[in-house]
Design an enzyme around this catalytic site. Structure first.
Site, short mmCIF file in Angstrom:
data_model
loop_
_atom_site.label_atom_id
_atom_site.label_comp_id
_atom_site.label_asym_id
_atom_site.label_seq_id
_atom_site.Cartn_x
_atom_site.Cartn_y
_atom_site.Cartn_z
CG ASP A 1 -25.29 46.04 -2.67
OD1 ASP A 1 -25.53 45.00 -2.05
OD2 ASP A 1 -25.22 47.15 -2.12
CD GLU A 2 -22.68 43.51 1.12
OE1 GLU A 2 -21.87 42.80 1.77
OE2 GLU A 2 -23.78 43.85 1.57
CG ASP B 1 -21.30 47.52 0.37
OD1 ASP B 1 -22.26 47.23 -0.37
OD2 ASP B 1 -21.43 47.98 1.51
MG LIG Z 1 -24.31 48.29 -0.48
#
Ligand SMILES: [Mg+2]
Length: 436
Positions: A112-113, A20
């Site tokens: 973003d993960e 993350d």
């Molecule tokens: Mg994040």
């Protein structure tokens, strides 16, 4: 804790990692423009609401979702940037490429993960699972100048919580024999897949931590919760039910609907109503084929036959007209021009996926989504009996306030082009720690 329950008597029967990005958007800005490092930076200028706050801004109490006006009042030296999704996507792509060096089984969960399945790859890399994950984390930091927080465990449900446990630049590994200790520290509201309603209900039964939850018998959980809640119960006990899905798109087929007006129109309200009708037709067709869409495009055609379009990628696939309409509204508001003559509207639904492959954890609000689904089903039934569009969205005719969207606020990247770049063409993947 008396009689601790040991769910799995091993380390990693499956090894799954969740990665993350820490304050991803502003970290990308700081990576591209190092003069922003160490400073309170936020993105979201174009919307007037903070989309992402750097850790320096967070330290001053500035949070995502806060209005910029309030944030500036609280912190006059706050650096406010317009969102630059083009650069964020490029960094995102690079992050997933780094993960794929270690395993082909990488799921791009959001910008973003991501999840990766590392099971059985220790011998290939001659490293322990912890070493593989640390190596991924280091490569992302070295090559992209971004920190990520990682969680390594036996299931997606566990590592999603683990990556959130220490931030930023965190590393949390939860082995099978330590699951019960870890879960004792996790309140149910931090469990992936349990929405606020489930959390509230569990609380009434004295279930406050993830550990309380997994100690309840399976039958009790089956009776009380829907499928995602039941699945997460197994996942938290170390049994991996949710596979890491490396296919970003299950199906590339798309559904498109478009109609030309009988006469061209300059009335935005009319154009919008026509667009909504196309959206409804497309969604009815999609539901008939039992699909959901994760990407929606609209386009408006002028009377000279040229057209302009806009699209949006959703963070969760949906088949609900009610859910998509506010998004369509926003796209429409960005496209529509005053005093222009239009002759057609079109919509495309792409990234279709089968409606039974329901992804867990995407549901912040399970009850709401089920309500939407029930409503869609009812609408389909009524329309099937009485004719299409007998029930249609009332929003088709209510025009909301237009968002003032200043085009003068250009992202940093657009004002700082590299050699070989122009406004249209970008060098593939900037890592721009270049002192100028
Ligand atoms: Mg994040």
């Amino acid at each position: 804790m008396g009689n601790d329950m040991l769910f799995i008597n091993g380390s990693f029967p499956r090894a799954i990692v969740h990665i993350d990005g820490d304050a991803f958007f502003t970290s990308v800005e700081q990576s591209m423009n190092p003069s922003l490092k160490g400073k309170p930076v936020v993105s979201g200028q174009e919307r007037g609401i903070i989309a992402c706050a750097s850790y320096e801004a967070k330290a001053l109490g500035i949070k995502r979702g806060v209005s910029l006006w309030d944030a500036r009042k609280a912190c006059p030296h706050l650096i406010v940037l317009p969102s630059d999704y083009e650069s964020y996507s490029l960094y995102s792509k690079r992050m997933f490429e780094i993960m794929r060096r270690y395993t082909p089984t990488v799921e791009e969960y959001s910008i973003d993960e991501g999840f990766a399945d590392l099971t059985g790859l220790r011998r290939v890399h001659r490293m322990s699972y912890e070493q593989i994950v640390r190596s991924m984390q280091k490569a992302i930091q070295d090559e992209l100048d971004l920190t990520v927080s990682v969680g390594l465990s036996l299931s997606k449900g566990l590592c999603k919580i683990a990556s959130d446990y220490r931030k930023p630049n965190g590393f949390t590994a939860v082995r099978g024999r330590h699951i019960h200790l870890f879960l004792q520290r996790i309140p149910t509201k931090e469990v992936w897949g349990l929405g606020p309603n489930s959390v509230q209900m569990l609380q009434k039964y004295g279930v406050h931590t993830a550990y309380d939850f997994v100690q309840r018998p399976e039958k009790w959980v089956d009776k009380l919760l829907h499928k995602p809640g039941r699945e997460i119960w197994h996942e938290l006990r170390g049994k991996s039910l949710l596979p890491v899905n490396p296919e970003p798109t299950r199906a590339y087929q798309s559904i498109g609907k478009g109609k030309t007006f009988s006469a061209p129109s300059r009335d935005p309200q009319f154009v919008y109503a026509k667009l909504v009708r196309n959206v409804e037709s497309a969604f009815i067709k999609m539901r008939r084929h039992q699909h959901r869409t994760a990407e929606v495009y609209i386009s408006l055609r002028y009377s000279d036959y040229r057209q302009r379009g806009l699209g949006v990628r959703l963070n969760r696939a949906t088949d609900s007209t009610q859910e998509i309409l506010p998004i369509i509204r926003r796209l429409f508001d960005q496209l529509i021009e005053p005093n222009r003559e239009y002759r057609a509207t079109q919509v495309w639904l792409t990234r279709l996926e089968s409606a039974d492959t329901r992804q867990l954890g995407l549901f912040d609000n399970q009850i709401q989504i089920e309500r939407y689904e029930a409503l869609s089903t009812t609408i389909d039934e009524i329309n099937a009996r009485f004719g299409k569009h007998k029930i249609a969205a009332a929003t088709a005719l209510t025009l909301q306030q237009r968002n003032e969207n200043s085009r003068t606020q250009l992202p940093w990247r657009k004002l700082h082009l590299l050699n070989g770049e122009n406004g249209r063409q970008r060098l593939y993947l900037p890592r721009l720690n270049i002192a100028v």
